[in-house]
Design an enzyme around this catalytic site. Structure first.
Site, mmCIF file in Angstrom:
data_model
loop_
_atom_site.group_PDB
_atom_site.id
_atom_site.type_symbol
_atom_site.label_atom_id
_atom_site.label_comp_id
_atom_site.label_asym_id
_atom_site.label_seq_id
_atom_site.Cartn_x
_atom_site.Cartn_y
_atom_site.Cartn_z
ATOM 1 N N CYS A 169 0.819 -1.212 0.000
ATOM 2 C CA CYS A 169 0.000 0.000 0.000
ATOM 3 C C CYS A 169 0.853 1.263 0.000
ATOM 4 C CB CYS A 169 -0.958 -0.007 1.186
ATOM 5 S SG CYS A 169 -0.155 -0.077 2.793
ATOM 6 N N HIS A 216 -2.092 0.513 6.915
ATOM 7 C CA HIS A 216 -2.433 0.900 5.553
ATOM 8 C C HIS A 216 -1.981 2.333 5.308
ATOM 9 C CE1 HIS A 216 -4.425 0.194 1.806
ATOM 10 N NE2 HIS A 216 -5.296 1.186 1.957
ATOM 11 N N ASP A 257 -7.873 5.882 -2.519
ATOM 12 C CA ASP A 257 -7.048 4.720 -2.158
ATOM 13 C C ASP A 257 -6.677 3.976 -3.429
ATOM 14 O OD1 ASP A 257 -5.771 2.617 -0.989
ATOM 15 O OD2 ASP A 257 -7.367 2.115 0.417
#
Length: 675
Positions: free
Chosen positions: A410, A454, A470
């Site tokens: 991520c 994350h 995202d």
């Protein structure tokens, strides 16, 4: 030097028990102290036991003084100071061992006992987990048993009796411990920590982000925090837990940077979601909350970037309540200085990414939202992979990731997407935190592990303010919808706890882990995080809302007094005078009854002779008197007691005339009938 007084002599059987208690209390420090600290303390314990057995001579005062100076010097050389948790505990361990080595008298041994109790406390400076707490109960029991043996004199009781007495003492102390724990006025701040503890030993988010900095947390199954909701829990795709926000980029690493301030403009709304977080210690100051928090808890503040910061670093489990408004508009108006900071890029970084972003800008003109969608479409269409083990990025990190390796975690996607947005003229920044979580039905809370760490991007759009984007969801949507485990299902290169194979063993392991975590959750909530807020919550449940510290002290004194009164009553009852002989009591009542009937028994007259005399003088009393005399003699002098005969004895006594007949016979003796 005068000889020790007899009453100050050390009982010989107490020393081995004291050595065993010290060993139990000191053993856990082997995980936190250098090996030589526990080794030297162990040598001191063994040396004193050999002296006790007569194998070696006792050390002299000069040798003990030299050992003390040497131990102090070793600690000072190792840590550079004698203050602080680690050097202080190391010095205490060594001095406890040396004090035991010089123990010769009763008062020396008593001082060692008190040091043993203090050594139990020092173990909680490093951990407060349930296994250590249970082990410390054993250490307290062993130390108390040594105290009992020490005060038992030269001819101490058997070990079984000493252990029973120790258990009774600790059981009696348990109610007082509970009262003091729940009612003693609490002060904010950690109890089991030192001000100079370093946060490096803790696990959690870092104060910077570079490739690999977030993915390393996936190796940890440790809990990051636990959440309970006042209402309905949001869906998995909305569970973004906001942490530090990064603006500054040097070509490889993202940091907070020096950004001009801007007051948060998120007024609390009626549709806020209230939740309570139990946060594990991570050594930093930020607090995690559902994105976007709108009301800070006590002793915390809401930063300009919309995340919570505590007044002190989080070095113990803390519990706080916060309200969040998912989808709230963050900073609808962006100042020029903050816009410039959100567009800053190093001049020589990511040339290919810059060219791609400029191409999107030419196609979509001034429509920033369309540029964002073009970038997300690029991630969906190109062969990007979401992986825990991406290839190393040795050159320009963003260009190599976007156009060559196309494999990352991520932080790779969030960092690259933020660079693309800034290159396209759209203010952007990186947000780190956690996403997702596992609902624990056993404890009715959401468990967020370190593996749920994350990172995502926020872009500033006109009329919408900072908006979450995202990029990881464009490549691995299952990561957002079903959790990190779903993204790595069946991947043998990731830790076993992240793989979801669906087999019964994996399901059993998951359920056992959730049960264990629910136990830890309640331990954290009602023991480790039991501070002023938690105490007020407990008192409110008991109907004592608004109680100040004076009322708490009064309530504590009353409760303690009631417990002590109960213990005193039990003690007096158990140590009351023994009950008089029941046969003797019945005989006394028999003699008094017959004396009132006008037939007193002489002190020297045996009961059988008295019965025969009563039969001659008062034939109407012959039956019950003779029966009483026979049954009494058999009960008193027979081979074994007979309950039935004892009942008959009471019956003979009841068969004698009562108080009215006695008064009548007394009247006749005073006023006899004529003739």
């Amino acid at each position: 030097m005068s000889a020790p007084l007899p009453e100050d002599r050390l009982p010989p059987h107490a020393l081995p028990a004291l050595a065993a208690a010290l060993f139990i209390a000191l053993a856990p420090h082997g995980w936190h102290q250098p090996p030589w600290v526990l080794s030297l303390a162990g040598v001191a314990l063994g040396w004193r036991l050999l002296v006790h057995a007569g194998r070696v001579p006792a050390p002299g005062r000069w040798l003990l003084g030299g050992l003390t100076l040497a131990a102090t010097g070793l600690v000072l050389a190792r840590y550079g100071t004698l203050a602080g948790r680690d050097p202080g505990v190391a010095l205490l361990v060594l001095m406890t061992g040396l004090k035991f080595l010089e123990t010769r008298r009763f008062r020396d041994a008593m001082l060692v006992v008190f040091l043993g109790y203090f050594m139990v406390i020092t173990n909680f400076f490093y951990s407060q987990e349930i296994p250590l707490a249970l082990y410390m109960v054993l250490a307290v029991f062993a130390t108390t048993a040594a105290l009992v043996r020490l005060n038992a004199g030269d001819n101490g009781p058997p070990w079984g009796e000493s252990l029973r007495l120790t258990g009774l003492m600790l059981a009696q102390a348990l109610p007082l411990m509970v009262i003091l724990f729940f009612l003693f006025p609490r002060i904010p701040g950690p109890l089991w920590s030192m001000p100079e503890e370093e946060p490096a030993a803790t696990t959690g988010l870092s104060d910077h982000m570079r490739p690999g900095s977030v993915s390393r947390l996936l190796q940890s199954e440790a809990p990051a925090f636990r959440v309970t909701f006042a209402g309905e829990m949001p869906g998995a795709a909305q569970r973004y837990w906001r942490g530090p926000v990064f603006w500054a980029y040097d070509g490889r690493t993202w940091r907070a940077g020096a950004v001009p301030p801007a007051p948060p403009a998120i007024p609390p709304q009626a549709d806020t979601l209230e939740h309570t977080v139990s946060l594990e210690p991570h050594g930093q100051r930020w607090l995690l909350a559902l994105d976007v928090p709108v009301s800070p808890p006590r002793d915390a503040r809401l930063t300009d970037d919309g995340y919570l910061v505590s007044r002190e670093p989080v070095r113990q489990v803390i519990r706080y309540s916060v309200r969040s408004r998912p989808g709230a508009a963050l900073e609808p108006l962006l100042s020029g200085a903050r816009r410039e900071a959100a567009l800053d890029l190093p001049g020589d970084t990511a040339p290919r990414a810059r060219a791609l972003a400029r191409a999107w800008r030419r196609v979509h003109g001034g429509d920033d939202a369309a540029v964002v969608q073009a970038a997300l479409g690029h991630f969906r269409q190109a062969p990007f992979r979401y992986t825990l083990s991406p290839p190393p990025l040795r050159r320009d990190a963003v260009d190599q990731f976007l156009f060559e390796t196309r494999a990352g975690f991520c932080e790779h996607y969030a960092g690259a997407f933020t660079v693309l947005m800034r290159a396209a003229g759209i203010p952007a920044r990186v947000v780190t935190g956690y996403q997702g979580g596992t609902f624990n039905r056993a404890g009715d809370y959401l468990l967020v592990r370190q593996s749920d760490a994350h990172a995502w991007t926020e872009v500033w759009l006109q009329g919408r303010g900072w908006t979450r984007v995202d990029a990881t969801g464009a490549v691995a949507p299952e990561r957002i919808e079903s959790g990190v485990g779903a993204a790595f299902s069946g991947d043998a290169t990731v830790p076993a706890f992240l793989r979801r194979g669906g087999d019964w063993f994996g399901d059993l392991r998951l359920q056992l882990g959730l049960w264990r975590d629910s136990i830890n959750y309640y331990w954290n909530g009602w023991v480790l995080a039991f501070g002023p807020e938690r105490q007020r919550e407990l008192l409110a449940r008991l109907g004592l809302d608004g109680t100040d510290w004076r009322a708490l002290v009064g309530l504590m004194v009353v409760a303690t007094g009631l417990v002590l009164t109960l213990f005193a009553g039990i003690f007096l009852w158990r140590n009351r005078l023994p009950m008089r002989d029941p046969l003797g009591r019945l005989q006394t009542r028999f003699d008094r009854r017959l004396a009132r009937l006008g037939v007193p028994r002489a002190p020297h007259e045996p009961l059988p002779d008295f019965a025969r005399r009563v039969t001659r003088e008062r034939p109407e009393l012959a039956g019950p008197v003779a029966g009483f005399a026979e049954d009494y003699t058999r009960l008193r002098y027979g081979p074994q007691p007979d309950p039935a005969r004892f009942a008959r004895l009471r019956g003979h006594l009841r068969a004698l005339p009562g108080r009215g007949a006695a008064l009548y016979h007394r009247f006749l003796r005073r006023f006899p009938r004529p003739g």
